[in-house]
Write a protein that holds these residues in place. Structure first.
Motif, mmCIF file in Angstrom:
data_model
loop_
_atom_site.group_PDB
_atom_site.id
_atom_site.type_symbol
_atom_site.label_atom_id
_atom_site.label_comp_id
_atom_site.label_asym_id
_atom_site.label_seq_id
_atom_site.Cartn_x
_atom_site.Cartn_y
_atom_site.Cartn_z
ATOM 1 N N LEU A 1 -0.643 0.486 6.604
ATOM 2 C CA LEU A 1 -1.933 1.271 6.229
ATOM 3 C C LEU A 1 -1.779 2.124 4.883
ATOM 4 O O LEU A 1 -0.782 2.819 4.660
ATOM 5 N N LEU A 2 -2.587 1.893 4.131
ATOM 6 C CA LEU A 2 -2.827 2.707 2.944
ATOM 7 C C LEU A 2 -4.017 3.539 3.332
ATOM 8 O O LEU A 2 -5.126 3.112 3.509
ATOM 9 N N LEU A 3 -3.716 4.821 3.413
ATOM 10 C CA LEU A 3 -4.664 5.926 3.878
ATOM 11 C C LEU A 3 -5.557 6.451 2.423
ATOM 12 O O LEU A 3 -4.710 7.045 1.706
ATOM 13 N N ASP A 4 -6.770 6.333 2.537
ATOM 14 C CA ASP A 4 -7.590 6.820 1.252
ATOM 15 C C ASP A 4 -8.146 8.384 1.819
ATOM 16 O O ASP A 4 -8.901 7.966 2.779
ATOM 17 N N ILE A 5 -7.536 9.412 1.664
ATOM 18 C CA ILE A 5 -7.985 10.647 2.125
ATOM 19 C C ILE A 5 -9.372 10.797 1.831
ATOM 20 O O ILE A 5 -10.004 11.425 2.479
ATOM 21 N N PHE B 1 0.126 5.285 11.382
ATOM 22 C CA PHE B 1 0.317 6.452 10.225
ATOM 23 C C PHE B 1 0.749 5.702 8.966
ATOM 24 O O PHE B 1 1.430 4.697 8.963
ATOM 25 N N PRO B 2 0.506 6.258 7.955
ATOM 26 C CA PRO B 2 0.578 5.662 6.609
ATOM 27 C C PRO B 2 1.824 5.567 5.982
ATOM 28 O O PRO B 2 2.578 6.667 6.037
ATOM 29 N N LYS B 3 2.252 4.643 5.254
ATOM 30 C CA LYS B 3 3.268 4.386 4.384
ATOM 31 C C LYS B 3 2.753 4.637 2.776
ATOM 32 O O LYS B 3 3.672 4.896 2.012
ATOM 33 N N CYS B 4 1.493 4.679 2.647
ATOM 34 C CA CYS B 4 1.082 4.869 1.441
ATOM 35 C C CYS B 4 -0.266 5.625 1.255
ATOM 36 O O CYS B 4 -0.949 5.322 2.272
ATOM 37 N N ILE B 5 -0.453 6.522 0.611
ATOM 38 C CA ILE B 5 -1.647 7.233 0.310
ATOM 39 C C ILE B 5 -2.423 7.136 -1.078
ATOM 40 O O ILE B 5 -1.887 7.408 -2.023
ATOM 41 N N HIS B 6 -3.696 7.165 -1.095
ATOM 42 C CA HIS B 6 -4.538 7.494 -2.130
ATOM 43 C C HIS B 6 -5.137 8.727 -2.087
ATOM 44 O O HIS B 6 -5.699 9.428 -1.067
ATOM 45 N N ILE B 7 -5.183 9.647 -3.036
ATOM 46 C CA ILE B 7 -5.565 11.102 -2.930
ATOM 47 C C ILE B 7 -6.435 11.162 -4.061
ATOM 48 O O ILE B 7 -6.339 10.652 -5.429
ATOM 49 N N TYR C 1 -0.242 -3.826 2.240
ATOM 50 C CA TYR C 1 -0.927 -2.336 2.626
ATOM 51 C C TYR C 1 -2.504 -2.731 2.816
ATOM 52 O O TYR C 1 -3.093 -3.218 1.898
ATOM 53 N N ILE C 2 -3.278 -2.204 3.617
ATOM 54 C CA ILE C 2 -4.552 -2.199 3.938
ATOM 55 C C ILE C 2 -5.171 -1.053 3.926
ATOM 56 O O ILE C 2 -4.745 -0.107 4.656
ATOM 57 N N GLU C 3 -6.234 -0.793 3.045
ATOM 58 C CA GLU C 3 -6.787 0.552 2.803
ATOM 59 C C GLU C 3 -8.103 0.715 3.856
ATOM 60 O O GLU C 3 -8.867 -0.404 3.891
ATOM 61 N N ASN C 4 -8.173 1.963 4.207
ATOM 62 C CA ASN C 4 -9.384 2.302 5.180
ATOM 63 C C ASN C 4 -10.328 2.574 4.171
ATOM 64 O O ASN C 4 -10.237 2.954 3.026
ATOM 65 N N ASN C 5 -11.594 2.163 4.692
ATOM 66 C CA ASN C 5 -12.877 2.444 3.662
ATOM 67 C C ASN C 5 -13.675 3.611 3.880
ATOM 68 O O ASN C 5 -13.640 4.278 5.098
ATOM 69 N N SER C 6 -14.719 3.903 3.032
ATOM 70 C CA SER C 6 -15.476 5.204 3.302
ATOM 71 C C SER C 6 -16.890 4.538 4.148
ATOM 72 O O SER C 6 -16.872 3.291 4.314
ATOM 73 N N VAL C 7 -17.753 5.481 4.473
ATOM 74 C CA VAL C 7 -18.818 4.835 5.287
ATOM 75 C C VAL C 7 -19.688 3.931 4.623
ATOM 76 O O VAL C 7 -20.466 3.255 4.811
ATOM 77 N N ILE C 8 -19.793 3.994 3.241
ATOM 78 C CA ILE C 8 -20.540 3.214 2.489
ATOM 79 C C ILE C 8 -20.150 1.700 2.500
ATOM 80 O O ILE C 8 -20.818 0.842 2.217
#
Length: 243
Positions: free
Chosen positions: A155-159, A176-182, A126-133
């Protein structure tokens, strides 16, 4: 089926973290891997053996700088094998080099090589999306480059890394993600991971509109007092109970 996990409080006693997770019906915990080591303050070496013998499921969250792949892939794979894991998360960052137009392509190539190694050992990545920083793997256009090169990677989606709901929608149009950070956040802040209810994210909207039909892992990245973690989980559970 929804599985609820949580990011471990690495500064606490590991057995206490297991007890808290078990009592509050989390089925697994997330452990960070950085610079070749598991980030657990109060666990003896070899840490992976201690984790294995503790008999509570975990998933590894590997924070990789742009030049970490060749350095630490072998050690990461060794630990995954000890733990008998079939899944791993990579959170990409780029702190050791300037980010330019070529960086995302280098990252996509690193992921490709890493995934070939993991796939040969029947391990899903799984690869995580980053924030703007973080500037890399943040925009939907970056994610498209990565997943076009690596269609088998999930995709690991970090909301909490989204700028707004348009940003979220653009990411979901790529994969579409299969795993989510909340965690929660305020939109005025570039990067936050707050207990749910302390920020501005509308989780009911997110799961009933943008992530409608989601089934998979939900990992709470709320590293706070017990009651804040419990409350965060209850907010999400209620959304799924009401669907």
């Amino acid at each position: 089926m929804i599985e609820y996990g949580r990011s471990i409080r690495w500064f606490n006693d590991y057995r206490d973290e297991i007890e808290f997770s078990s009592l509050n019906k989390f089925t697994f915990m997330q452990i960070w891997f950085m610079k070749g080591d598991l980030i657990l303050d109060k666990v003896p070496y070899p840490k992976e053996e201690y984790v294995l013998n503790s008999n509570f499921p975990v998933i590894i969250h590997a924070v990789y700088d742009i030049d970490d792949y060749d350095k630490y892939n072998d050690e990461l794979l060794r630990i995954l094998k000890v733990l008998n894991h079939k899944e791993v998360i990579i959170h990409p960052v780029c702190e050791s080099a300037p980010v330019n137009s070529k960086t995302i392509y280098t990252f996509a190539d690193n992921i490709y090589k890493t995934n070939q190694l993991l796939k040969a050992n029947n391990i899903k990545l799984y690869i995580e999306n980053n924030s703007v920083i973080d500037k890399v793997n943040y925009k939907a256009s970056d994610l498209k480059i990565v997943f076009d090169k690596n269609p088998e990677v999930e995709l690991l989606l970090d909301i909490a890394h989204i700028d707004d709901y348009d940003h979220l929608q653009s990411i979901l149009e790529v994969k579409f993600p299969k795993c989510i950070h909340i965690a929660d956040k305020r939109f005025s802040e570039e990067h936050e991971h707050l207990p749910l209810g302390q920020g501005e994210l509308d989780f009911e909207l997110i799961f009933k509109k943008y992530l409608k039909g989601y089934e998979g892992k939900i990992i709470f990245e709320v590293v706070d007092e017990d009651e804040k973690i419990i409350k965060s989980k209850s907010i999400i559970e209620k959304i799924f109970e009401d669907k």
